[in-house]
Design a protein around this motif. Sequence first.
Motif, mmCIF file in Angstrom:
data_model
loop_
_atom_site.group_PDB
_atom_site.id
_atom_site.type_symbol
_atom_site.label_atom_id
_atom_site.label_comp_id
_atom_site.label_asym_id
_atom_site.label_seq_id
_atom_site.Cartn_x
_atom_site.Cartn_y
_atom_site.Cartn_z
ATOM 1 N N ALA A 78 0.834 -1.207 0.000
ATOM 2 C CA ALA A 78 0.000 0.000 0.000
ATOM 3 C C ALA A 78 0.862 1.247 0.000
ATOM 4 O O ALA A 78 0.561 2.225 -0.670
ATOM 5 N N THR A 79 1.967 1.223 0.745
ATOM 6 C CA THR A 79 2.847 2.386 0.807
ATOM 7 C C THR A 79 3.468 2.661 -0.553
ATOM 8 O O THR A 79 3.510 3.794 -1.007
ATOM 9 N N LYS A 80 3.939 1.617 -1.219
ATOM 10 C CA LYS A 80 4.593 1.801 -2.509
ATOM 11 C C LYS A 80 3.604 2.251 -3.579
ATOM 12 O O LYS A 80 3.959 2.979 -4.481
ATOM 13 N N ASN A 81 2.363 1.788 -3.505
ATOM 14 C CA ASN A 81 1.387 2.058 -4.546
ATOM 15 C C ASN A 81 0.419 3.176 -4.195
ATOM 16 O O ASN A 81 -0.424 3.524 -5.005
ATOM 17 N N ALA A 82 0.522 3.723 -3.000
ATOM 18 C CA ALA A 82 -0.436 4.739 -2.569
ATOM 19 C C ALA A 82 -0.271 6.004 -3.408
ATOM 20 O O ALA A 82 0.834 6.486 -3.625
ATOM 21 N N GLU A 83 -1.390 6.508 -3.865
ATOM 22 C CA GLU A 83 -1.394 7.737 -4.633
ATOM 23 C C GLU A 83 -1.330 8.916 -3.666
ATOM 24 O O GLU A 83 -1.943 8.903 -2.607
ATOM 25 N N MET A 84 -0.568 9.915 -4.038
ATOM 26 C CA MET A 84 -0.448 11.105 -3.194
ATOM 27 C C MET A 84 -1.798 11.819 -3.155
ATOM 28 O O MET A 84 -2.479 11.941 -4.165
ATOM 29 N N SER A 85 -2.163 12.279 -1.968
ATOM 30 C CA SER A 85 -3.356 13.099 -1.782
ATOM 31 C C SER A 85 -2.907 14.553 -1.717
ATOM 32 O O SER A 85 -1.736 14.853 -1.495
ATOM 33 N N HIS A 86 -3.839 15.453 -1.912
ATOM 34 C CA HIS A 86 -3.529 16.874 -1.937
ATOM 35 C C HIS A 86 -4.221 17.550 -0.767
ATOM 36 O O HIS A 86 -5.331 17.180 -0.393
ATOM 37 N N GLY A 87 -3.549 18.552 -0.183
ATOM 38 C CA GLY A 87 -4.157 19.256 0.926
ATOM 39 C C GLY A 87 -3.470 20.565 1.232
ATOM 40 O O GLY A 87 -2.472 20.936 0.617
ATOM 41 N N THR A 88 -4.020 21.237 2.231
ATOM 42 C CA THR A 88 -3.464 22.496 2.721
ATOM 43 C C THR A 88 -3.270 22.357 4.223
ATOM 44 O O THR A 88 -4.195 21.967 4.940
ATOM 45 N N VAL A 89 -2.051 22.664 4.671
ATOM 46 C CA VAL A 89 -1.751 22.597 6.105
ATOM 47 C C VAL A 89 -2.550 23.682 6.815
ATOM 48 O O VAL A 89 -2.532 24.847 6.420
ATOM 49 N N LYS A 90 -3.261 23.303 7.853
ATOM 50 C CA LYS A 90 -4.021 24.243 8.670
ATOM 51 C C LYS A 90 -3.268 24.589 9.951
ATOM 52 O O LYS A 90 -3.307 25.720 10.415
ATOM 53 N N LYS A 91 -2.590 23.568 10.525
ATOM 54 C CA LYS A 91 -1.914 23.785 11.804
ATOM 55 C C LYS A 91 -0.849 22.717 12.002
ATOM 56 O O LYS A 91 -1.019 21.573 11.586
ATOM 57 N N VAL A 92 0.244 23.099 12.649
ATOM 58 C CA VAL A 92 1.293 22.163 13.034
ATOM 59 C C VAL A 92 1.380 22.188 14.555
ATOM 60 O O VAL A 92 1.511 23.261 15.157
ATOM 61 N N ASP A 93 1.279 21.023 15.184
ATOM 62 C CA ASP A 93 1.370 20.925 16.642
ATOM 63 C C ASP A 93 2.593 20.076 16.984
ATOM 64 O O ASP A 93 2.529 18.845 16.998
ATOM 65 N N LYS A 94 3.713 20.759 17.232
ATOM 66 C CA LYS A 94 4.965 20.051 17.509
ATOM 67 C C LYS A 94 4.884 19.232 18.795
ATOM 68 O O LYS A 94 5.462 18.154 18.876
ATOM 69 N N ALA A 95 4.168 19.734 19.796
ATOM 70 C CA ALA A 95 4.048 19.005 21.066
ATOM 71 C C ALA A 95 3.365 17.653 20.877
ATOM 72 O O ALA A 95 3.746 16.660 21.497
ATOM 73 N N LYS A 96 2.357 17.595 20.016
ATOM 74 C CA LYS A 96 1.635 16.345 19.756
ATOM 75 C C LYS A 96 2.222 15.566 18.586
ATOM 76 O O LYS A 96 1.862 14.414 18.360
ATOM 77 N N GLY A 97 3.085 16.219 17.798
ATOM 78 C CA GLY A 97 3.667 15.559 16.631
ATOM 79 C C GLY A 97 2.665 15.383 15.504
ATOM 80 O O GLY A 97 2.735 14.416 14.759
ATOM 81 N N THR A 98 1.725 16.368 15.395
ATOM 82 C CA THR A 98 0.666 16.240 14.391
ATOM 83 C C THR A 98 0.638 17.428 13.434
ATOM 84 O O THR A 98 1.091 18.526 13.760
ATOM 85 N N ILE A 99 0.058 17.167 12.279
ATOM 86 C CA ILE A 99 -0.185 18.193 11.268
ATOM 87 C C ILE A 99 -1.666 18.107 10.914
ATOM 88 O O ILE A 99 -2.156 17.032 10.555
ATOM 89 N N THR A 100 -2.370 19.224 11.029
ATOM 90 C CA THR A 100 -3.777 19.275 10.646
ATOM 91 C C THR A 100 -3.839 19.716 9.191
ATOM 92 O O THR A 100 -3.233 20.728 8.813
ATOM 93 N N ILE A 101 -4.579 18.936 8.391
ATOM 94 C CA ILE A 101 -4.630 19.160 6.947
ATOM 95 C C ILE A 101 -6.079 19.183 6.466
ATOM 96 O O ILE A 101 -6.869 18.298 6.816
ATOM 97 N N ALA A 102 -6.408 20.180 5.656
ATOM 98 C CA ALA A 102 -7.664 20.181 4.900
ATOM 99 C C ALA A 102 -7.317 19.458 3.603
ATOM 100 O O ALA A 102 -6.477 19.937 2.819
ATOM 101 N N HIS A 103 -7.919 18.300 3.395
ATOM 102 C CA HIS A 103 -7.489 17.454 2.275
ATOM 103 C C HIS A 103 -8.653 17.006 1.409
ATOM 104 O O HIS A 103 -9.806 17.002 1.837
ATOM 105 N N GLY A 104 -8.282 16.577 0.214
ATOM 106 C CA GLY A 104 -9.233 15.939 -0.683
ATOM 107 C C GLY A 104 -9.383 14.480 -0.285
ATOM 108 O O GLY A 104 -8.925 14.070 0.787
ATOM 109 N N PRO A 105 -10.018 13.683 -1.142
ATOM 110 C CA PRO A 105 -10.224 12.260 -0.826
ATOM 111 C C PRO A 105 -8.899 11.524 -0.590
ATOM 112 O O PRO A 105 -7.903 11.793 -1.256
ATOM 113 N N LEU A 106 -8.921 10.621 0.386
ATOM 114 C CA LEU A 106 -7.781 9.743 0.651
ATOM 115 C C LEU A 106 -8.174 8.369 0.113
ATOM 116 O O LEU A 106 -8.768 7.551 0.823
ATOM 117 N N VAL A 107 -7.876 8.143 -1.143
ATOM 118 C CA VAL A 107 -8.333 6.944 -1.846
ATOM 119 C C VAL A 107 -7.855 5.680 -1.148
ATOM 120 O O VAL A 107 -8.633 4.744 -0.954
#
Length: 109
Positions: free
Chosen positions: A33-62
């Motif tokens: 799945a990793t090798k064949n996964a198609e890239m999704s597109h999005g816009t970063v909304k927020k980066v939370d370094k303390a939690k190690g997360t990135i919030t993304i407004a994204h299109g479909p994750l096929v």
Amino acid sequence: MNTLLPIAALSIALLAAAPAQAADPHAGHHAAATKNAEMSHGTVKKVDKAKGTITIAHGPLVNLGMGAMTMSFKAKDAAWLDQVKGGDAIDFVAEDVGGALTITQLQRK
């Protein structure tokens, strides 16, 4: 009758191999799945370094069967938390890693 013997031998060999595959029906699935996964597109909304997360407004994750939405993902590589900021357009791959939706590939546009 001569053709039945090779067919029977092949059937026995296949049955003998089946338990090894049945032990982990998803073996190799995540790597493929990793090798064949198609890239999704999005816009970063927020980066939370303390939690190690990135919030993304994204299109479909096929590859995950998910529609477009805004959500937080764990970052596989902590360096990505310093490489993107709110408003950045990105391409990414998200996967279920140990029950956590995780960004496994990331590219800024």
